[in-house]
Design an enzyme around this catalytic site. Sequence first.
Site, mmCIF file in Angstrom:
data_model
loop_
_atom_site.group_PDB
_atom_site.id
_atom_site.type_symbol
_atom_site.label_atom_id
_atom_site.label_comp_id
_atom_site.label_asym_id
_atom_site.label_seq_id
_atom_site.Cartn_x
_atom_site.Cartn_y
_atom_site.Cartn_z
ATOM 1 N N ASP A 36 0.859 -1.190 0.000
ATOM 2 C CA ASP A 36 0.000 0.000 0.000
ATOM 3 C C ASP A 36 0.892 1.236 0.000
ATOM 4 O OD1 ASP A 36 0.757 -0.830 2.664
ATOM 5 O OD2 ASP A 36 -0.506 0.787 3.415
ATOM 6 N N GLU A 93 -0.101 -0.825 5.760
ATOM 7 C CA GLU A 93 0.965 -0.277 6.591
ATOM 8 C C GLU A 93 0.802 1.215 6.801
ATOM 9 O OE1 GLU A 93 4.883 1.251 7.879
ATOM 10 O OE2 GLU A 93 3.798 1.796 6.069
ATOM 11 N N GLU A 94 0.464 1.939 5.730
ATOM 12 C CA GLU A 94 0.365 3.401 5.828
ATOM 13 C C GLU A 94 -0.841 3.842 6.656
ATOM 14 O OE1 GLU A 94 2.857 4.947 5.040
ATOM 15 O OE2 GLU A 94 3.848 4.030 3.318
#
Lengths: 481, 481
Positions: free
Chosen positions: B101, B162-163
């Site tokens: 991502d 993750e972001e």
Amino acid sequence: QRHNSTEPWFLDCLSCFPMQHLKEWVAVESDSVQPDLRREVIRMVTLAADRLRALGATVHSVNLGSHQLPDGQSVLLPPVILAELGQDPQKPTVCFYGHVDVQPAKKEDGWKTDPYTLTEINGNLYGRGATDNKGPVLAWINAVETFRALPVNLRFVIEGMEEAGSPGLQRLLEGERRRFLAAADCFVLSDNVWLSRRKPALTYGTRGSACFLVESGDKDLHSGTFGGIIHEPMTDLVALLDSLVDPTGHIRIPGIYDSVAALTEEERKLYESIEFDMEEHKSNSGVKRFLYDTKEEILLHLWRYPSLSIHGIEGAFHEPGIKTVIPAKVTGKFSIRQVPHMELSVIKQQVVEYLEDVFSKRKSPNKLSVSMPLGAKPWLADINDPVYTAARRAVRTVFREDPDFIRDGSTIPIARMFQTITQKSVIMLPIGAADDGEHSQNEKISRHNYIEGTKVFAAFFLEIAKLHEQLQQTSKTKTDN
Amino acid sequence: QRHNSTEPWFLDCLSCFPMQHLKEWVAVESDSVQPDLRREVIRMVTLAADRLRALGATVHSVNLGSHQLPDGQSVLLPPVILAELGQDPQKPTVCFYGHVDVQPAKKEDGWKTDPYTLTEINGNLYGRGATDNKGPVLAWINAVETFRALPVNLRFVIEGMEEAGSPGLQRLLEGERRRFLAAADCFVLSDNVWLSRRKPALTYGTRGSACFLVESGDKDLHSGTFGGIIHEPMTDLVALLDSLVDPTGHIRIPGIYDSVAALTEEERKLYESIEFDMEEHKSNSGVKRFLYDTKEEILLHLWRYPSLSIHGIEGAFHEPGIKTVIPAKVTGKFSIRQVPHMELSVIKQQVVEYLEDVFSKRKSPNKLSVSMPLGAKPWLADINDPVYTAARRAVRTVFREDPDFIRDGSTIPIARMFQTITQKSVIMLPIGAADDGEHSQNEKISRHNYIEGTKVFAAFFLEIAKLHEQLQQTSKTKTDN
């Protein structure tokens, strides 16, 4: 269906009032603030011109070319409509000003209905522009339409850039001073609302508005990679914005209150007699507690003292969720509502000097840039002018009570503009109520105000016709001064 | 084309390296921050799974269900990929973690190329995710692909959130501790960049991150109609944000520095020997002057002291132009990068108490609400661990020089997570350069770093295989502790 001008026919004739035109107008997203919607504004101005032609008016669409945005982009301006209806020298000539552009509105801002679908709920007509200013413009047109023989000559100035500061309009009006505008004996605007939900009002003054941009920086950075070792532009900007106004609403910019007109005892008395329901105003605004406790203090700070509001920040993360970026080119936006006798050039200098001083103390390597892209002067009229007498009588005929004489905390630069350019009488004759929510979510006009407002306009035509001579006399005195 | 594992064949074999996969991956707007792009994230995870299957890996896509956004909306989570390649008990098992991502990116944010079209300019490959983290994930896959017989067993953990703080991942990994994760001898992440443009580095620590939301208010108001008589939520919010950090970057929240680990003399010496070009870092960041003058002070404040950044405001006007509204429901967003031995629960309490104190002094009737929707702990590894020895040797083989041992000011919660859950060795082996601009406009990875990084990964497989016994010993000691 047109009636004879000598009869107060209109008191009962509008009950089956058609909403179709208002529905059509509200459906156009004529948002003049966002440049990518300019086509819709232009389409809206064309619709308005069509309506005026249907009245029998001669319509001129004046092309103003294009204007430059802060980012350098050039965008087409919508034309301004100048329209004429009637040339009888025995009748006074009333010039109506209105605008058909609107403030931005999106369903997701918190609207309970689609802002561009006129929706009636409990007698209120919800939609962007319903009260500011499409509804009142149509009410005026509807009032004209009810007459078989109009008691006045009419002029129309209809624009589509009011919410964006009316670029080019002042120059156009200055050029038309001895031409289109010369025939007008007085100017009527209906671009504001009453002070109350219930009681009508006439407005004799507005605050000015000076909008400022404060900018800092260049390139976004990751807060992990640079957090802790750089002077963040956002931290600088937040400190600059925080330096502007204290928690009591007092503006911290040195000298800003110096030229505010002193309050006379006579003026204070005028405030005492105004009908103003603080609780109603509180509930309209959804505010728990005002900065002041008395009616007089509240109205004084709303109408004749300056205020400063911070509107937002461009360039920082503004969406839902989290983005751990250090925004670098950030622009803070705030405005100062100013009052007689504050001068825009002085305010600008005071703001720039103050912010530069605050910034220099931070010893930041970031770049500060302060600009004032919009500045509009305050306006004040004489309430003894015949145009106010006619309006007072019209209100009394329709609502069976006298209007309050009020000022408005907002800025309607056009009132001041007509006054300065023509030296003729200018009146603001609002038909919307205090809780209409102009510029806000769930903007509306009530069906009642829309219809009764139409009647007030019609009654005003009759009353101002009776005061033709007096109006010409006042007009002559003003122009001679 | 797969090679025999005993030869350092890879030094010259990748010059005609295919960019097609990176181009395809960058083309997917797998922005996990904005919920309306979730479908793209899921599509991206599927593409990654396809690549791993093409390697011959056994791929499990683990469904994590959905998660709730701050506004109450429920949104599907992309699956997490757990993949296995090789089961030879004579070889060490290396588990690679990566994410596919990306942070939000729009052309109009200031990108010179389209962020989702991989574009090569002067040897740099521009595109969102090029360095964070799609490029490194593909480099690892490419490294695997060059071997005919792999010297190691491989495991992959590839995620797509993750972001956005990796919701659900920790629980998944905890559940896999004695299953999928049990086989791994060490964990490799490549989700950060070197300290320099030129010199490779190994990372042994990261800061944590605590993200805060500060909210105030309810309904938008017109600045003319209410400006000067109400406590504006935006003014309150700006004051709250301004109270957080002083112009020198010092966090004003009482007690926040209390549990920061004391700096030892030995540690200070480590900083002295690091190669760090301040001017280069300055020019990478576009910053004119840092808050500190020496290399040591800068690195200390970037790596082992906390920092606070203000990211933006939700609910206020953020577009170009001017809207003279008093925004009422405004949410300020800031984060604190924290370091050993700061505790998230303590930080949260300090922030809440401090902001409530600042707010109460303003005597505003607005409502204050402070929350910490994301909190990730810092991480610190032992640089004498065999996994660091192997990585150092791999870097030396490819780049002909020793890497710097650095920490990272950013937060990679996953490093800490693997360490806490498995007690095994964790290394961050970056291949991107200091000027890659992760999370920023014009993110890139250079073609050189992408190719040489692939070689480092391949060399690392060979080196860690040589240290198999030592690795098992370390692993045993850690798990016993």
